[in-house]
Design a protein around this motif. Structure first.
Motif, PDB file in Angstrom:
ATOM      1  N   GLY A 124       9.717  51.120  15.908  1.00  0.00           N
ATOM      2  CA  GLY A 124       9.315  51.944  17.032  1.00  0.00           C
ATOM      3  C   GLY A 124       9.364  51.250  18.376  1.00  0.00           C
ATOM      4  N   PHE A 125       9.939  50.056  18.411  1.00  0.00           N
ATOM      5  CA  PHE A 125       9.943  49.317  19.683  1.00  0.00           C
ATOM      6  C   PHE A 125      10.841  49.981  20.726  1.00  0.00           C
ATOM      7  CE2 PHE A 125      11.503  45.907  22.508  1.00  0.00           C
ATOM      8  CZ  PHE A 125      10.289  45.520  23.058  1.00  0.00           C
ATOM      9  N   LYS A 126      11.938  50.602  20.282  1.00  0.00           N
ATOM     10  CA  LYS A 126      12.842  51.257  21.241  1.00  0.00           C
ATOM     11  C   LYS A 126      12.109  52.353  22.020  1.00  0.00           C
ATOM     12  CE  LYS A 126      17.452  53.327  21.591  1.00  0.00           C
ATOM     13  NZ  LYS A 126      17.045  54.451  22.456  1.00  0.00           N
ATOM     14  N   LYS A 127      11.188  53.044  21.348  1.00  0.00           N
ATOM     15  CA  LYS A 127      10.406  54.087  22.023  1.00  0.00           C
ATOM     16  C   LYS A 127       9.544  53.495  23.139  1.00  0.00           C
ATOM     17  CE  LYS A 127       9.877  57.298  18.133  1.00  0.00           C
ATOM     18  NZ  LYS A 127       8.874  57.947  17.246  1.00  0.00           N
ATOM     19  N   ILE A 128       9.035  52.274  22.881  1.00  0.00           N
ATOM     20  CA  ILE A 128       8.195  51.615  23.897  1.00  0.00           C
ATOM     21  C   ILE A 128       8.993  51.435  25.183  1.00  0.00           C
ATOM     22  CG2 ILE A 128       6.806  49.580  24.468  1.00  0.00           C
ATOM     23  CD1 ILE A 128       5.693  51.142  22.111  1.00  0.00           C
ATOM     24  N   ASN A 129      10.205  50.897  25.040  1.00  0.00           N
ATOM     25  CA  ASN A 129      11.057  50.673  26.211  1.00  0.00           C
ATOM     26  C   ASN A 129      11.482  51.992  26.859  1.00  0.00           C
ATOM     27  OD1 ASN A 129      11.086  47.858  26.287  1.00  0.00           O
ATOM     28  ND2 ASN A 129      12.775  47.708  24.826  1.00  0.00           N
ATOM     29  N   ASP A 130      11.831  52.978  26.027  1.00  0.00           N
ATOM     30  CA  ASP A 130      12.339  54.246  26.557  1.00  0.00           C
ATOM     31  C   ASP A 130      11.247  55.051  27.258  1.00  0.00           C
ATOM     32  OD1 ASP A 130      14.789  53.574  25.548  1.00  0.00           O
ATOM     33  OD2 ASP A 130      14.666  54.886  23.789  1.00  0.00           O
ATOM     34  N   ILE A 131      10.054  55.064  26.703  1.00  0.00           N
ATOM     35  CA  ILE A 131       8.981  55.920  27.227  1.00  0.00           C
ATOM     36  C   ILE A 131       8.091  55.188  28.231  1.00  0.00           C
ATOM     37  CG2 ILE A 131       6.918  57.251  26.596  1.00  0.00           C
ATOM     38  CD1 ILE A 131       8.306  57.837  23.902  1.00  0.00           C
ATOM     39  N   LEU A 132       7.719  53.939  27.916  1.00  0.00           N
ATOM     40  CA  LEU A 132       6.780  53.204  28.770  1.00  0.00           C
ATOM     41  C   LEU A 132       7.470  52.238  29.725  1.00  0.00           C
ATOM     42  CD1 LEU A 132       3.986  52.396  26.144  1.00  0.00           C
ATOM     43  CD2 LEU A 132       4.165  54.368  27.687  1.00  0.00           C
ATOM     44  N   GLY A 133       8.732  51.924  29.450  1.00  0.00           N
ATOM     45  CA  GLY A 133       9.472  51.019  30.318  1.00  0.00           C
ATOM     46  C   GLY A 133       9.570  49.610  29.762  1.00  0.00           C
ATOM     47  N   HIS A 134      10.494  48.834  30.305  1.00  0.00           N
ATOM     48  CA  HIS A 134      10.755  47.485  29.782  1.00  0.00           C
ATOM     49  C   HIS A 134       9.625  46.501  30.094  1.00  0.00           C
ATOM     50  CE1 HIS A 134      14.817  48.033  28.187  1.00  0.00           C
ATOM     51  NE2 HIS A 134      14.994  48.918  29.167  1.00  0.00           N
ATOM     52  N   ASP A 135       8.891  46.721  31.168  1.00  0.00           N
ATOM     53  CA  ASP A 135       7.753  45.843  31.450  1.00  0.00           C
ATOM     54  C   ASP A 135       6.706  45.969  30.349  1.00  0.00           C
ATOM     55  OD1 ASP A 135       8.908  44.921  33.746  1.00  0.00           O
ATOM     56  OD2 ASP A 135       7.754  46.207  35.103  1.00  0.00           O
ATOM     57  N   ALA A 136       6.466  47.193  29.903  1.00  0.00           N
ATOM     58  CA  ALA A 136       5.529  47.415  28.795  1.00  0.00           C
ATOM     59  C   ALA A 136       6.083  46.789  27.513  1.00  0.00           C
ATOM     60  CB  ALA A 136       5.288  48.910  28.600  1.00  0.00           C
ATOM     61  N   GLY A 137       7.403  46.916  27.339  1.00  0.00           N
ATOM     62  CA  GLY A 137       8.032  46.304  26.168  1.00  0.00           C
ATOM     63  C   GLY A 137       7.857  44.797  26.152  1.00  0.00           C
ATOM     64  N   ASP A 138       8.000  44.177  27.318  1.00  0.00           N
ATOM     65  CA  ASP A 138       7.810  42.722  27.407  1.00  0.00           C
ATOM     66  C   ASP A 138       6.375  42.330  27.069  1.00  0.00           C
ATOM     67  OD1 ASP A 138      10.433  42.398  28.103  1.00  0.00           O
ATOM     68  OD2 ASP A 138      10.058  42.026  30.237  1.00  0.00           O
ATOM     69  N   LEU A 139       5.417  43.125  27.531  1.00  0.00           N
ATOM     70  CA  LEU A 139       4.011  42.839  27.213  1.00  0.00           C
ATOM     71  C   LEU A 139       3.768  42.927  25.717  1.00  0.00           C
ATOM     72  CD1 LEU A 139       2.133  44.747  30.081  1.00  0.00           C
ATOM     73  CD2 LEU A 139       2.329  42.268  29.785  1.00  0.00           C
ATOM     74  N   VAL A 140       4.392  43.909  25.073  1.00  0.00           N
ATOM     75  CA  VAL A 140       4.260  44.052  23.622  1.00  0.00           C
ATOM     76  C   VAL A 140       4.839  42.832  22.902  1.00  0.00           C
ATOM     77  CG1 VAL A 140       5.093  45.337  21.601  1.00  0.00           C
ATOM     78  CG2 VAL A 140       4.172  46.566  23.589  1.00  0.00           C
ATOM     79  N   LEU A 141       6.016  42.388  23.340  1.00  0.00           N
ATOM     80  CA  LEU A 141       6.645  41.223  22.705  1.00  0.00           C
ATOM     81  C   LEU A 141       5.777  39.975  22.860  1.00  0.00           C
ATOM     82  CD1 LEU A 141      10.369  41.770  23.777  1.00  0.00           C
ATOM     83  CD2 LEU A 141       9.374  42.127  21.504  1.00  0.00           C
ATOM     84  N   ARG A 142       5.176  39.804  24.025  1.00  0.00           N
ATOM     85  CA  ARG A 142       4.287  38.654  24.229  1.00  0.00           C
ATOM     86  C   ARG A 142       3.062  38.746  23.318  1.00  0.00           C
ATOM     87  NH1 ARG A 142       5.118  39.772  29.949  1.00  0.00           N
ATOM     88  NH2 ARG A 142       6.687  38.355  30.820  1.00  0.00           N
ATOM     89  N   GLU A 143       2.526  39.941  23.178  1.00  0.00           N
ATOM     90  CA  GLU A 143       1.346  40.117  22.328  1.00  0.00           C
ATOM     91  C   GLU A 143       1.701  39.891  20.853  1.00  0.00           C
ATOM     92  OE1 GLU A 143      -2.460  40.720  20.964  1.00  0.00           O
ATOM     93  OE2 GLU A 143      -1.750  40.337  23.013  1.00  0.00           O
ATOM     94  N   VAL A 144       2.854  40.378  20.432  1.00  0.00           N
ATOM     95  CA  VAL A 144       3.322  40.130  19.058  1.00  0.00           C
ATOM     96  C   VAL A 144       3.446  38.628  18.813  1.00  0.00           C
ATOM     97  CG1 VAL A 144       5.313  40.333  17.503  1.00  0.00           C
ATOM     98  CG2 VAL A 144       4.482  42.343  18.761  1.00  0.00           C
ATOM     99  N   ALA A 145       4.063  37.921  19.774  1.00  0.00           N
ATOM    100  CA  ALA A 145       4.233  36.470  19.652  1.00  0.00           C
ATOM    101  C   ALA A 145       2.889  35.772  19.528  1.00  0.00           C
ATOM    102  CB  ALA A 145       4.998  35.935  20.868  1.00  0.00           C
ATOM    103  N   LEU A 146       1.916  36.184  20.337  1.00  0.00           N
ATOM    104  CA  LEU A 146       0.586  35.571  20.289  1.00  0.00           C
ATOM    105  C   LEU A 146      -0.068  35.794  18.935  1.00  0.00           C
ATOM    106  CD1 LEU A 146      -1.701  34.124  21.813  1.00  0.00           C
ATOM    107  CD2 LEU A 146      -2.487  36.379  22.588  1.00  0.00           C
ATOM    108  N   ARG A 147       0.035  36.993  18.413  1.00  0.00           N
ATOM    109  CA  ARG A 147      -0.562  37.295  17.107  1.00  0.00           C
ATOM    110  C   ARG A 147       0.106  36.497  15.991  1.00  0.00           C
ATOM    111  NH1 ARG A 147      -1.826  43.875  17.200  1.00  0.00           N
ATOM    112  NH2 ARG A 147      -2.808  43.902  19.265  1.00  0.00           N
ATOM    113  N   LEU A 148       1.429  36.379  16.064  1.00  0.00           N
ATOM    114  CA  LEU A 148       2.147  35.602  15.042  1.00  0.00           C
ATOM    115  C   LEU A 148       1.794  34.123  15.132  1.00  0.00           C
ATOM    116  CD1 LEU A 148       5.699  37.231  15.144  1.00  0.00           C
ATOM    117  CD2 LEU A 148       3.889  37.585  13.443  1.00  0.00           C
ATOM    118  N   GLU A 149       1.705  33.601  16.361  1.00  0.00           N
ATOM    119  CA  GLU A 149       1.394  32.187  16.528  1.00  0.00           C
ATOM    120  C   GLU A 149      -0.014  31.881  16.033  1.00  0.00           C
ATOM    121  OE1 GLU A 149       3.002  28.929  19.551  1.00  0.00           O
ATOM    122  OE2 GLU A 149       1.966  30.603  20.535  1.00  0.00           O
ATOM    123  N   ASN A 150      -0.960  32.762  16.313  1.00  0.00           N
ATOM    124  CA  ASN A 150      -2.326  32.566  15.831  1.00  0.00           C
ATOM    125  C   ASN A 150      -2.379  32.586  14.307  1.00  0.00           C
ATOM    126  OD1 ASN A 150      -3.404  32.348  18.391  1.00  0.00           O
ATOM    127  ND2 ASN A 150      -3.926  34.510  18.551  1.00  0.00           N
TER     128      ASN A 150
END
Length: 315
Positions: A194-220
């Motif tokens: 569902g990540f494509k929907k994030i970029n399409d509906i909320l925009g790429h800035d929101a998509g970048d925030l999601v990717l950073r949050e995913v990375a943080l959760r994985l690193e933790n």
């Protein structure tokens, strides 16, 4: 989070530059033993010494519990040097007294080495067996040398890190499999649902925030294991875990990843953001070809998505 040793060993000319750093520092403090250290969350590792000094009991590769070191008392937030000209007179070092006597150290200068991101790397230290005065010019020069060394570390670090998330990148993953003897492990190949929907509906800035949050959760999550997280690109991630011994434990970790990446705020949950995982294991002491492993993991990932997403499959 400090730079792991398995990353430092890939840095070009690290040993040569570390030697140059120590030689330069020695020019300003010729009568002292100079050494470089790095930190993990709980330990200090002695990386390089200016010379082998049998009167001071410090050696390259020595690992010391961080709380048992003088360096742990350096103020990294303010980036201030720590100076003890006569440690025998310092009452606030009583808890370290036995260790200092055993190492035969009575004067100490510790310079913090900090990356531009603010993260700690370690220290540049000068010590002597006797009480001795540190001159201001010498201290200032060691601070400059430490700062130059931190710039080098930052440049090397950038080469192996994803610029958006700070996770390791594809180059590090390939380097790891090329240069580190395989000890056996498990690759988790993740792709966001569902990540494509994030970029399409909320925009790429929101998509970048999601990717950073995913990375943080994985690193933790990966900090609880012996391994590391990688962003391959886009919304694809890899977990390389070394210390999982059973399929049951692997499944438990996969389920934990799915749980962490399917819990979001209302807006993202409405867009059904989650993850799918393909899992492949590799044995120790075999010529494990990363391209083949990734292809197999991708095959398992495809089947996970075909099964309804927010799922995992073994190759």
């Amino acid at each position: 989070m400090p730079i792991p040793l398995n990353e430092i060993q890939f840095y070009k000319n690290f040993d040569e530059l570390a030697k140059d750093v120590l030689d330069m520092a020695k020019e300003f403090m010729p009568d002292r033993l100079i050494y470089l250290t790095t930190f993990t969350e709980t330990q200090q590792i002695i990386l390089k010494l200016s010379e082998t000094n049998t009167s001071i009991q410090i050696s390259e590769g020595m690992i010391i519990e961080r709380n048992d070191t003088v360096c742990n008392r350096i103020d990294f937030e303010k980036s201030l040097p720590l100076i003890f000209e006569d440690m025998s007179r310092e009452t606030n070092l009583d808890d370290l007294r036995k260790a200092l006597i055993a190492a035969n150290i009575n004067s100490y200068l510790g310079i913090p080495i900090i990356l531009s991101s603010g993260k700690e790397f370690g220290t540049l230290c000068a010590v002597h067996t006797n009480a001795s005065v540190f001159n201001v010019k010498g201290i200032q020069m060691l601070q400059r040398i430490a700062k130059l060394f931190s710039h080098y570390l930052e440049l090397e670090r950038i080469a192996y890190r994803d610029s958006l998330t700070g996770l390791y990148n594809r180059q590090f993953l390939y380097k790891y499999f090329e240069e580190i003897p395989a000890t056996g492990g498990t690759l988790f190949f993740l792709d966001l649902d569902g990540f494509k929907k994030i970029n399409d509906i909320l925009g790429h800035d929101a998509g970048d925030l999601v990717l950073r949050e995913v990375a943080l959760r994985l690193e933790n999550l990966v900090q609880q294991y012996h391994g590391f997280a990688v962003r391959l690109g886009g919304d694809e991630f890899i977990l390389n875990i070394i210390d999982i011994s059973s399929k049951e434990e692997t499944s438990k970790l996969a389920q934990s990843v799915l749980s962490r990446l399917s819990s979001w705020d209302t807006q993202l949950e409405e867009l059904q953001l989650s993850a799918s995982i393909g899992i492949v294991t590799y044995a120790a002491n075999e010529n494990n070809n990363l391209k083949v492993l990734l292809k197999n993991a991708d095959n398992a990932l495809y089947r996970a998505k075909a099964s309804g997403k927010n799922a995992y499959q073994f190759f």
